[in-house]
Design a protein around this motif. Structure first.
Motif, PDB file in Angstrom:
ATOM      1  N   GLU A   3       0.843  -1.194   0.000  1.00  0.00           N
ATOM      2  CA  GLU A   3       0.000   0.000   0.000  1.00  0.00           C
ATOM      3  C   GLU A   3       0.880   1.247   0.000  1.00  0.00           C
ATOM      4  OE1 GLU A   3      -2.839   0.191   3.243  1.00  0.00           O
ATOM      5  OE2 GLU A   3      -2.772   2.367   2.968  1.00  0.00           O
ATOM      6  N   MET A   4       1.911   1.188   0.834  1.00  0.00           N
ATOM      7  CA  MET A   4       2.819   2.325   0.935  1.00  0.00           C
ATOM      8  C   MET A   4       3.531   2.563  -0.392  1.00  0.00           C
ATOM      9  SD  MET A   4       4.251   4.733   2.554  1.00  0.00           S
ATOM     10  CE  MET A   4       4.374   4.702   4.328  1.00  0.00           C
ATOM     11  N   LEU A   5       3.996   1.496  -0.990  1.00  0.00           N
ATOM     12  CA  LEU A   5       4.690   1.650  -2.262  1.00  0.00           C
ATOM     13  C   LEU A   5       3.754   2.204  -3.321  1.00  0.00           C
ATOM     14  CD1 LEU A   5       6.967  -1.519  -2.545  1.00  0.00           C
ATOM     15  CD2 LEU A   5       7.495   0.748  -1.694  1.00  0.00           C
ATOM     16  N   GLY A   6       2.532   1.671  -3.304  1.00  0.00           N
ATOM     17  CA  GLY A   6       1.551   2.148  -4.269  1.00  0.00           C
ATOM     18  C   GLY A   6       1.269   3.623  -4.073  1.00  0.00           C
ATOM     19  N   LYS A   7       1.119   3.991  -2.806  1.00  0.00           N
ATOM     20  CA  LYS A   7       0.836   5.388  -2.473  1.00  0.00           C
ATOM     21  C   LYS A   7       1.974   6.269  -2.972  1.00  0.00           C
ATOM     22  CE  LYS A   7      -0.720   5.810   1.869  1.00  0.00           C
ATOM     23  NZ  LYS A   7      -0.815   6.282   3.272  1.00  0.00           N
ATOM     24  N   LEU A   8       3.180   5.813  -2.654  1.00  0.00           N
ATOM     25  CA  LEU A   8       4.367   6.565  -3.052  1.00  0.00           C
ATOM     26  C   LEU A   8       4.411   6.723  -4.566  1.00  0.00           C
ATOM     27  CD1 LEU A   8       6.708   7.836  -1.620  1.00  0.00           C
ATOM     28  CD2 LEU A   8       7.936   5.691  -1.754  1.00  0.00           C
ATOM     29  N   SER A   9       4.150   5.613  -5.265  1.00  0.00           N
ATOM     30  CA  SER A   9       4.213   5.662  -6.728  1.00  0.00           C
ATOM     31  C   SER A   9       3.186   6.625  -7.286  1.00  0.00           C
ATOM     32  CB  SER A   9       3.950   4.282  -7.325  1.00  0.00           C
ATOM     33  OG  SER A   9       4.882   3.364  -6.845  1.00  0.00           O
TER      34      SER A   9
END
Lengths: 681, 225, 255
Positions: A3-9
């Motif tokens: 989720e964090m990576l997705g958010k960051l992306s």
């Protein structure tokens, strides 16, 4: 974690779109262009316009591949660029302990977001563009067109595949870079010196001179090889191109030191109006960008010359129609029996005028010398000269709305195509008599109106008219079947409305044929075969127009497609470079403001700097393409005038400048906006 | 001779509840040739004050007279011109143009004005600042202290009415700091240059002729050394 | 007390055969758990390189570095990310916060990567932000807060995953004096109250005076050491100045 990576992306993607909005817009435009053009390629409506339009389909697909390669370069370049700018950010990811593969994934995901958004928006815009372009084409062909939302899945599919491939390749490339990075380099990337000032070698001035010499050589080779249609040598053209490319790169590599040396060494100019600041800014940038600029210049030169030549061909074709297809229907026949054609014509068209006549041949009178110095010199392949009766000549003139001419029995008139009229007139100044059958005739005048001559119908290039009485007495040659350029009996028809391709096909079907047996010896063996020979020739203006319109459409659209794509790609690269600098070096401009530079002055400085930067890659293309086109255009002088060549050059350059100019203005505006953010000390 | 006079200078940021009075009704005047230090904790308003004195930022209310001229009656364009001729600015960070060498950075104000540089003055300055051997160097080839020396050169070359320095030694180690302080003093004495330094560094305050202490946007002390 | 960091005979070279620079020339020292240690030296002395080697940003050319008995120099590439996020915390001079994430998300990032569960993360972030006085700005983005606040967030980020050691590279470099003061007090608190082991590289004497012990580097070697012991900060400050004066070669009375 995901989720964090997705958010960051996602957030990174949004920021990327905002910071690099010009790039994003260019991608959207590219998607729109590719989509709309490919939709056209697959459109039944357009393909049915003419026989030739099926070539449109193939050529669009081919050109699309080239376009895709150019866009791929842009995407790859920009991605690499953005990656470098974000070195510190990626270093931070690493130092915080994010796995390298996750970092790659963040990057990939960001670009997937951007890519998909660009694709969707681009296809939407492309649909509108498709409507626009289709109506333009329909207009060219005088066809009615209703706007309809018609979605071509093939085109969508192709576009998705193209852009998918572009992004995929760029991502793979750059992902490899991320993997290879050393964290130390990333974190300290900014502290490295980008600003190597001018390389102080005398060598640069020499390189500059060499580049100029190479340009001259390339142009000279071009002029030499294109001096007439027969001397074009593929090898020479290749050498010219290679010389040009090397010259361009050398030019741009050496230009920055040249600017400094010539311009700034002059003490007076040094202190004038902030030149120092601008030029140092420029030269450090040009140094790092010299290869890119060289590449842009090479591409532009080729594109401009290509477009120019395409336009020339168009122009030539148009002129040819006017010169060669003055009558709607032109039929020549071995015998004088036109009944079958007349029957069809009267049934299927509203006839305005109709006339039957014949032309004659006499042995070479020497008037061919009038072609000396023209583009047609040595271009006629039969030695007889065509002759026509004055009464026929005048009637044919009347149909076309030209005035009648009168002749005495000892006079002749030369009727030729307009592009050689001057040559004949020059010849006549010195030789105003002509001998036919040992009799001398005075050449009364030369007429150059369009007379169906470039198509070879009423003679090829030029003919002679004599009074009816004189013609009765002339010993005319019976030209053999093999040598005859065209059949002697002619029928011309003018109709109320233009005819179409079907009409042409029907008329052609009426042509009688005969079988001719032949025996040929090849390698000592005798081969017997026979072939069918047509006993008449049919030409219609309608068919010719249709062909030429197709040709015109295809050539123009493709030229426009390529030129547009190259223009926006190059402009985008320049814009990205300068805009990212405006972020990085904001404080320089702000310092100037604090030290006391008026806003108007600062804006002028920015404008000047950006102008030079954008103009530089265009400099060589413009300077080289004009003479190059003129030289190449030499072989087109058969069907087009110098003024028309220059006009074409102006139009092509004009269109490119407009697109380029829009990007330039956008960059200036954005640059100024970037500089003016947060003036707080 | 009075070279600077400040009358009821106020600068307010924000509105209503979020209102911040960075500078709150400050008045004082400075004589030509004075070396003034303005001290105060960070957040006390001294940087804002510096910008107001230099014409970099417009006040909410109040007047600033430099060499008799009410600078805030000038429009933005003229204010910029005035600034480059009459105010020398030195900052803590990002002081120099990195693509220009030492000489060019120093003569930048002249370049901006389109004026010829006084060669003698330049030579003299380079000597005083001990930069003769580095005149063609770029900022990234200089140490922090040397860079600040270049800034001082730039600030003096036009003989401006006032020289404003914002924490000029903030980024330097003690040795370089000392050098800068003594150079400021030198330019003050030698060229009779009015110098106003904003600082939290007591050492500089000690070197000045006069110290104004600011807190919460107001003057709380004004003493001669 | 437990030894948490052991630097053993490390050397670092740059360059190639013809042109070798020795940035670090045989340095050894240890750091105890809970110590606040400072590394000082002039620019080019090798102090930044030293920090880079300890923080795995750079590799040593020879020697070993042990963090909690694990040899940093021998960690495989594929394990290094894990090592960094579990054992190390960083405070950079220019904060290095990610500007597309909120303050809260920045702090939580390392925890998220370490796969802690969501509740646990929220709790820890709340706790640390309260302790460091940044609770009100959790939902803001880095560009919306001041330098001092950014640095607090960097501290929060550094300490929230409870690393073995926190590495700080000129943390006060980009701050004005008040913020610098606040930061140093904060770091002292992190050290004394929360038990964080901190290694700080600095050229600023004032910052250095907050440390328990200072190691002075000159020309890639350890030149001297100073221990605070029972002295006051002011006394320690003066002692440091004395050593620096020796280091600088010039004797100037700057007291």
């Amino acid at each position: 974690m995901l989720e964090m990576l997705g958010k960051l992306s996602l957030r990174n993607a949004k920021r990327q779109a905002k910071d690099y909005i010009i790039y994003f817009i260019t991608i959207v435009i590219s998607v729109a262009l590719i989509f709309s053009f490919n939709s056209i390629a697959f459109s039944k409506d357009i393909q049915e316009l003419s026989e030739m339009m099926k070539y449109f389909n193939t050529s669009i697909v081919v050109v699309s591949v080239i376009v895709v390669l150019v866009i791929a370069w842009l995407v790859n370049y920009t991605m690499k660029f953005m990656l470098e700018k974000r070195s510190k950010e990626f270093g931070t990811y690493q130092i915080l302990g994010i796995e390298k593969k996750d970092i790659s994934n963040i990057f990939i995901l960001e670009n997937v977001f951007i890519g998909i958004t660009a694709l969707l928006v681009g296809i939407a815009v492309g649909t509108l563009l498709y409507q626009l372009l289709t109506s333009v084409i329909m207009n060219i062909f005088n066809q009615p067109y209703k706007i309809q939302i018609d979605f071509n899945l093939n085109a969508v599919g192709l576009t998705v595949v193209y852009f998918g491939a572009i992004f995929l390749v760029a991502l793979i490339n750059n992902r490899r870079k991320i993997r290879k990075t050393k964290i130390h380099d990333l974190l300290y990337a900014e502290k490295q010196n980008e600003n190597q000032l001018v390389k102080k070698s005398k060598g640069n001035v020499i390189i500059f001179c060499i580049s100029i010499i190479l340009f001259i050589i390339a142009l000279a080779l071009t002029k030499h090889t294109f001096r007439d249609g027969n001397t074009i040598s593929g090898n020479l053209v290749l050498i010219a191109i290679i010389t040009l490319i090397i010259g361009i790169y050398l030019f741009y590599i050496s230009i920055s030191s040249f600017i400094i040396k010539r311009y700034l060494e002059n003490k007076n100019r040094k202190y004038q109006k902030n030149n120092m600041f601008i030029f140092r800014n420029l030269t450090s940038k040009i140094n790092t960008m010299s290869v890119t600029m060289g590449t842009l210049a090479v591409i532009f030169t080729i594109v401009i010359i290509g477009c120019d030549v395409a336009m020339l061909m168009n122009g030539m074709l148009n002129n040819e129609i006017d010169m060669g297809y003055t009558y709607e229907i032109m039929i020549s026949s071995l015998d004088g029996d036109f009944s079958r054609y007349k029957e069809y014509i009267e049934k299927n068209a509203k006839v305005k005028e109709m006339y039957e006549y014949r032309t004659y041949y006499v042995p070479e009178t020497g008037i061919i010398a009038g072609l000396t110095g023209s583009a047609f010199e040595g271009g006629k392949w039969y030695s007889e000269d065509d002759v026509m009766k004055l009464s026929d000549y005048n009637k044919l003139r009347e149909i076309l709305g030209y005035e009648n001419v009168t002749l005495q029995d000892d006079e002749i008139i030369v009727q030729c195509i307009s592009t050689v009229q001057k040559n004949f007139e020059k010849y006549i100044e010195e030789n105003n008599t002509l001998t036919i059958n040992n009799k001398q005739f005075k050449i009364k005048e030369v007429r150059g109106e369009d007379f169906a001559q470039s198509s070879g119908f009423n003679s090829y290039i030029y003919m002679i008219a004599v009074t009816d009485e004189v013609l009765e007495q002339l010993n005319c040659t019976e030209v053999g079947e093999e040598e005859a350029y065209d059949f002697p009996y002619k029928l011309v028809v003018q109709t109320e409305e233009p005819t179409n391709e079907e009409f042409y096909e029907d008329l052609r079907a009426l042509i009688p044929t005969e079988e001719i047996p032949k025996v040929e010896e090849i390698d000592g063996e005798e081969y017997e075969y026979s072939y069918e020979r047509n006993l008449a020739n049919v030409k219609t203006r309608g068919k010719r127009m249709s062909e030429s319109k197709s040709f015109y459409t295809i050539i123009s659209f493709l030229a426009f497609y390529i030129a547009l794509v190259f223009s926006i790609t190059s402009a985008t690269i320049l814009a990205i470079q300068q805009l990212s600098d405006s972020e990085k070096y904001k404080y320089r401009y702000q310092l100037l403001k604090k030290l006391g530079v008026e806003d108007s002055k600062l804006n002028k400085m920015i404008f000047k700097q950006l102008f030079i930067y954008f103009a530089l890659p265009m400099l060589i293309p413009v300077i080289i393409s004009i003479p190059a086109t003129l030289f190449i255009g030499n072989i087109f002088l058969v069907g087009i005038t110098i003024e028309e060549i220059l006009l074409n050059i102006a139009v092509v350059l004009g269109l490119i400048f407009i697109v380029y100019g829009i990007y330039f203005i956008a960059t200036v505006v954005q640059f100024e906006r970037n500089i003016n953010e947060e003036m707080r000390g | 001779m009075e070279i600077l006079r400040v009358e009821n200078l106020t600068k307010i940021y924000g509105k209503g509840e979020n209102e911040v009075r960075a500078v709150d009704g400050i008045s004082f005047s400075v004589e030509k040739g004075e070396f003034l230090a303005i001290v105060g904790a960070s957040g006390s308003g001294k940087s804002t004050l510096l910008h107001l004195l230099g014409g970099v930022d417009r006040p909410t209310s109040g007047k600033v007279f430099i060499d008799g001229k009410d600078i805030y009656t000038l429009n933005d364009e003229n204010l910029a011109i005035f600034r480059r001729r009459q105010v020398g600015l030195i900052y803590q960070f990002y002081n120099l143009i990195p693509i220009l060498n030492v000489e060019e950075n120093i003569t930048l104000p002249c370049e901006l004005d389109g004026k010829e540089v006084d060669k003698n003055k330049l030579e003299e300055l380079l000597k005083t600042l001990k930069l003769e051997n580095r005149r063609k160097h770029l900022p990234n080839e200089l140490s922090g202290g040397q860079q600040q020396r270049v800034s001082i050169g730039r600030a003096i070359i036009n003989s401006p009415a006032i020289m404003l320095a914002d924490e000029p030694t903030g980024n330097l180690d003690s040795k370089a700091s000392e050098e800068i302080i003594s150079l400021l003093k030198l330019s003050n004495k030698k060229y009779n240059q009015t110098v106003i330094v904003i600082t939290h560094d007591e050492k500089i305050a000690l070197e000045a002729d006069r110290v104004i202490t600011i807190d919460d946007g107001r003057i709380i002390k004004d003493e001669k050394n | 007390m437990k030894e948490i960091l052991k630097v053993e005979n490390i050397q670092k070279y740059y360059g190639n055969k013809d042109n070798i620079t020795k940035a670090i020339d045989d340095i050894s020292f240890t750091v105890e758990k809970g110590e606040f240690i400072g590394i000082m030296g002039a620019s080019g002395s090798g102090k930044t390189t030293l920090l880079n080697c300890i923080s795995t940003i750079d590799n040593v050319s020879a020697g070993h570095i042990y963090l909690e008995n694990e040899d940093i120099t021998e960690i495989k590439e594929k394990d290094i990310a894990k090592f960094r996020r579990e054992k190390l915390g960083f405070i950079f001079q220019d904060f290095n916060l990610l500007d597309t994430l909120t303050i809260e998300e920045n702090i939580a990032l390392t925890l998220t990567i370490n796969q802690k569960n969501a509740n646990e993360i929220d709790k820890k972030v709340e706790q640390i932000s309260e302790k460091l006085g940044i609770k009100e700005i959790l939902k803001k983005y880095p560009y919306q807060v001041s330098g001092g606040q950014k640095q607090r967030c960097a501290c929060a980020r550094a300490i929230v995953s409870e690393p073995s050691i926190i590495l700080a590279d000129e943390p006060t470099g980009a701050l004005d004096s008040k913020s610098a003061n606040d930061l140093l007090n904060l770091m002292e608190e992190m050290n004394k109250q929360m038990g964080a082991t901190i290694l700080m590289v600095t050229h600023d004497t004032f910052s250095a005076s907050y440390c328990d012990r200072i190691i002075f580097i000159k020309d890639g070697k350890i030149f001297n050491e100073a221990v605070k012991g029972e002295k006051t900060r002011k006394q320690f400050y003066n002692e440091i100045l004395d050593v620096l004066a020796l280091l600088g070669g010039d004797v100037r009375d700057v007291r």
